[in-house]
Design a protein around this motif. Structure first.
Motif, PDB file in Angstrom:
ATOM      1  N   TYR A 153     -63.529  88.790 -82.471  1.00 38.36           N
ATOM      2  CA  TYR A 153     -62.498  88.925 -81.563  1.00 38.36           C
ATOM      3  C   TYR A 153     -61.430  89.780 -81.840  1.00 38.36           C
ATOM      4  CZ  TYR A 153     -58.469  87.559 -78.230  1.00 38.36           C
ATOM      5  OH  TYR A 153     -57.518  87.336 -77.515  1.00 38.36           O
ATOM      6  N   HIS A 154     -60.892  89.859 -83.000  1.00 33.17           N
ATOM      7  CA  HIS A 154     -59.951  90.741 -83.430  1.00 33.17           C
ATOM      8  C   HIS A 154     -60.344  92.166 -83.541  1.00 33.17           C
ATOM      9  CE1 HIS A 154     -56.919  87.542 -84.004  1.00 33.17           C
ATOM     10  NE2 HIS A 154     -57.492  87.212 -85.078  1.00 33.17           N
ATOM     11  N   ALA A 155     -61.615  92.116 -84.157  1.00 33.04           N
ATOM     12  CA  ALA A 155     -62.395  93.659 -84.099  1.00 33.04           C
ATOM     13  C   ALA A 155     -62.891  94.441 -82.806  1.00 33.04           C
ATOM     14  CB  ALA A 155     -63.544  93.279 -85.161  1.00 33.04           C
ATOM     15  N   ASP A 156     -63.197  93.356 -82.015  1.00 31.92           N
ATOM     16  CA  ASP A 156     -63.784  93.931 -80.612  1.00 31.92           C
ATOM     17  C   ASP A 156     -62.540  94.365 -79.899  1.00 31.92           C
ATOM     18  OD1 ASP A 156     -66.279  93.087 -81.247  1.00 31.92           O
ATOM     19  OD2 ASP A 156     -66.251  91.463 -79.982  1.00 31.92           O
ATOM     20  N   THR A 157     -61.459  93.739 -79.904  1.00 35.85           N
ATOM     21  CA  THR A 157     -60.213  93.915 -78.948  1.00 35.85           C
ATOM     22  C   THR A 157     -59.253  94.856 -79.885  1.00 35.85           C
ATOM     23  OG1 THR A 157     -59.172  91.687 -79.614  1.00 35.85           O
ATOM     24  CG2 THR A 157     -60.560  91.652 -77.712  1.00 35.85           C
ATOM     25  N   ASN A 158     -59.364  95.095 -81.036  1.00 35.63           N
ATOM     26  CA  ASN A 158     -58.391  95.632 -81.877  1.00 35.63           C
ATOM     27  C   ASN A 158     -57.093  94.994 -81.690  1.00 35.63           C
ATOM     28  OD1 ASN A 158     -57.365  97.553 -83.676  1.00 35.63           O
ATOM     29  ND2 ASN A 158     -56.828  99.019 -81.764  1.00 35.63           N
ATOM     30  N   PHE A 159     -57.185  93.590 -81.837  1.00 32.01           N
ATOM     31  CA  PHE A 159     -55.948  92.979 -81.630  1.00 32.01           C
ATOM     32  C   PHE A 159     -55.123  93.131 -80.376  1.00 32.01           C
ATOM     33  CE2 PHE A 159     -56.561  93.262 -86.118  1.00 32.01           C
ATOM     34  CZ  PHE A 159     -56.560  92.231 -86.635  1.00 32.01           C
ATOM     35  N   GLY A 160     -56.081  93.208 -79.216  1.00 31.51           N
ATOM     36  CA  GLY A 160     -55.301  93.150 -78.022  1.00 31.51           C
ATOM     37  C   GLY A 160     -55.289  94.572 -77.556  1.00 31.51           C
ATOM     38  N   GLN A 161     -55.386  95.479 -78.523  1.00 32.19           N
ATOM     39  CA  GLN A 161     -55.166  97.052 -77.975  1.00 32.19           C
ATOM     40  C   GLN A 161     -56.298  97.607 -77.312  1.00 32.19           C
ATOM     41  OE1 GLN A 161     -51.769  98.269 -78.672  1.00 32.19           O
ATOM     42  NE2 GLN A 161     -51.625  96.059 -79.143  1.00 32.19           N
ATOM     43  N   ASN A 162     -57.291  97.265 -77.289  1.00 31.06           N
ATOM     44  CA  ASN A 162     -58.371  97.852 -76.390  1.00 31.06           C
ATOM     45  C   ASN A 162     -58.316  96.779 -75.376  1.00 31.06           C
ATOM     46  OD1 ASN A 162     -60.843  98.156 -75.270  1.00 31.06           O
ATOM     47  ND2 ASN A 162     -61.645  98.803 -77.090  1.00 31.06           N
ATOM     48  N   PRO A 163     -57.856  97.324 -73.999  1.00 28.73           N
ATOM     49  CA  PRO A 163     -57.545  96.547 -72.791  1.00 28.73           C
ATOM     50  C   PRO A 163     -59.069  96.110 -72.060  1.00 28.73           C
ATOM     51  CG  PRO A 163     -56.652  98.981 -72.591  1.00 28.73           C
ATOM     52  CD  PRO A 163     -57.205  98.597 -74.036  1.00 28.73           C
ATOM     53  N   ASP A 164     -59.876  97.264 -72.374  1.00 33.96           N
ATOM     54  CA  ASP A 164     -61.490  96.857 -71.543  1.00 33.96           C
ATOM     55  C   ASP A 164     -61.979  95.476 -72.529  1.00 33.96           C
ATOM     56  OD1 ASP A 164     -61.114  98.807 -69.959  1.00 33.96           O
ATOM     57  OD2 ASP A 164     -62.252 100.347 -71.146  1.00 33.96           O
ATOM     58  N   GLU A 165     -62.047  95.505 -73.874  1.00 31.96           N
ATOM     59  CA  GLU A 165     -62.610  94.494 -74.465  1.00 31.96           C
ATOM     60  C   GLU A 165     -61.776  93.132 -74.083  1.00 31.96           C
ATOM     61  OE1 GLU A 165     -65.443  94.208 -76.135  1.00 31.96           O
ATOM     62  OE2 GLU A 165     -65.993  96.109 -75.080  1.00 31.96           O
ATOM     63  N   GLN A 166     -60.438  93.367 -74.311  1.00 33.14           N
ATOM     64  CA  GLN A 166     -59.675  92.268 -73.914  1.00 33.14           C
ATOM     65  C   GLN A 166     -59.702  91.683 -72.676  1.00 33.14           C
ATOM     66  OE1 GLN A 166     -57.276  90.843 -76.577  1.00 33.14           O
ATOM     67  NE2 GLN A 166     -57.461  89.178 -75.079  1.00 33.14           N
ATOM     68  N   SER A 167     -59.882  92.404 -71.816  1.00 33.23           N
ATOM     69  CA  SER A 167     -60.103  91.731 -70.477  1.00 33.23           C
ATOM     70  C   SER A 167     -61.587  91.217 -70.542  1.00 33.23           C
ATOM     71  CB  SER A 167     -60.072  92.712 -69.568  1.00 33.23           C
ATOM     72  OG  SER A 167     -61.215  93.773 -69.573  1.00 33.23           O
ATOM     73  N   LYS A 168     -62.585  91.534 -71.150  1.00 32.36           N
ATOM     74  CA  LYS A 168     -63.866  90.815 -71.185  1.00 32.36           C
ATOM     75  C   LYS A 168     -63.539  89.435 -71.719  1.00 32.36           C
ATOM     76  CE  LYS A 168     -66.710  94.882 -71.753  1.00 32.36           C
ATOM     77  NZ  LYS A 168     -67.699  95.736 -72.743  1.00 32.36           N
ATOM     78  N   TYR A 169     -62.991  89.315 -72.631  1.00 30.87           N
ATOM     79  CA  TYR A 169     -62.740  88.170 -73.282  1.00 30.87           C
ATOM     80  C   TYR A 169     -61.957  87.195 -72.226  1.00 30.87           C
ATOM     81  CZ  TYR A 169     -64.742  88.744 -78.192  1.00 30.87           C
ATOM     82  OH  TYR A 169     -65.397  89.224 -79.266  1.00 30.87           O
ATOM     83  N   ASP A 170     -60.906  87.788 -71.797  1.00 33.50           N
ATOM     84  CA  ASP A 170     -59.820  87.098 -70.943  1.00 33.50           C
ATOM     85  C   ASP A 170     -60.687  86.521 -69.820  1.00 33.50           C
ATOM     86  OD1 ASP A 170     -57.824  87.884 -72.338  1.00 33.50           O
ATOM     87  OD2 ASP A 170     -57.220  89.413 -71.141  1.00 33.50           O
ATOM     88  N   ARG A 171     -61.936  87.152 -69.178  1.00 34.30           N
ATOM     89  CA  ARG A 171     -62.568  86.749 -68.039  1.00 34.30           C
ATOM     90  C   ARG A 171     -63.365  85.499 -68.737  1.00 34.30           C
ATOM     91  NH1 ARG A 171     -62.940  92.119 -66.982  1.00 34.30           N
ATOM     92  NH2 ARG A 171     -65.081  92.235 -67.913  1.00 34.30           N
ATOM     93  N   LEU A 172     -63.854  85.440 -70.096  1.00 39.07           N
ATOM     94  CA  LEU A 172     -64.680  84.544 -70.642  1.00 39.07           C
ATOM     95  C   LEU A 172     -63.796  83.253 -70.628  1.00 39.07           C
ATOM     96  CD1 LEU A 172     -67.315  83.578 -72.067  1.00 39.07           C
ATOM     97  CD2 LEU A 172     -66.323  84.434 -74.153  1.00 39.07           C
ATOM     98  N   TYR A 173     -62.509  83.343 -71.086  1.00 41.46           N
ATOM     99  CA  TYR A 173     -61.575  82.300 -71.514  1.00 41.46           C
ATOM    100  C   TYR A 173     -61.231  81.548 -69.924  1.00 41.46           C
ATOM    101  CZ  TYR A 173     -61.440  84.325 -75.983  1.00 41.46           C
ATOM    102  OH  TYR A 173     -61.733  84.741 -77.164  1.00 41.46           O
ATOM    103  N   LYS A 174     -61.276  82.473 -68.765  1.00 43.87           N
ATOM    104  CA  LYS A 174     -61.041  81.740 -67.429  1.00 43.87           C
ATOM    105  C   LYS A 174     -61.913  80.565 -67.346  1.00 43.87           C
ATOM    106  CE  LYS A 174     -58.086  85.075 -65.642  1.00 43.87           C
ATOM    107  NZ  LYS A 174     -57.800  86.349 -64.866  1.00 43.87           N
TER     108      LYS A 174
END
Length: 177
Positions: A153-174
């Motif tokens: 998760y940290h690597a994919d999202t670059n600790f939240g700095q990669n908005p595209d990847e972070q939003s993919k995870y955010d959708r999953l968590y919804k």
């Protein structure tokens, strides 16, 4: 938070920066650090089968918990983006719990386990101790799975700095909210 030493994951609960109560560590690369662990409760009962006392494990409950007193943020970096990323880590713990709790139930429910001890009281005490150790082994495996998925998760999202990847995870968590 007051005297609360943990925050259990619940739908609608969102972390706030004031939940991160530990001192930040200037020697580490991270801008924030969340400590999230699993806690469990269970019921152990005994029965007598063919003259032998056995125990059964029932009602295993698992909780994803955030530990405020061990979690921290660099105040200069306490952005909404980073807080969303930390919330995602908490949500990831709950998602993993939901995906795996049935495996833990399957392993222990409707099974009889041998007891040890010289008398009824000892057998009850050992049944509680042994069942706790058995469940804890499975929860430790789950914790390891969570820790490994956090690294991804940290690597994919670059600790939240990669908005595209972070939003993919955010959708999953919804899905779990």
């Amino acid at each position: 938070m007051g005297e609360n030493t943990t925050i259990s994951w619940e739908p609608g609960i969102s972390l706030k920066w004031n939940d991160f109560q530990a001192e930040s560590n200037p020697a580490v690369f991270e801008d924030s650090h969340s400590v999230i662990k699993y806690r469990f409760t269970w019921i152990v009962n005994s029965d007598k089968i063919d003259g032998k006392v056995v125990f059964l494990i029932e009602n295993i409950q698992l909780f994803a918990e955030f530990h405020p007193l061990l979690s921290w943020v660099r105040l200069s970096e306490s952005t909404d983006t980073l807080l969303n990323h930390e919330q995602g880590k908490f949500d990831l713990a709950e998602l993993i719990k939901c995906e795996n709790i049935f495996k833990i139930h399957e392993k222990f429910y409707d099974q009889y386990f041998p007891t040890r001890g010289q008398n009824e009281e000892q057998r009850k005490q050992f049944a509680k101790e042994d069942s706790g150790k058995m469940i804890n082994e499975e929860v430790e495996k789950l914790q390891k799975l969570f820790d490994d998925k956090c690294l991804k998760y940290h690597a994919d999202t670059n600790f939240g700095q990669n908005p595209d990847e972070q939003s993919k995870y955010d959708r999953l968590y919804k899905q779990i909210k």
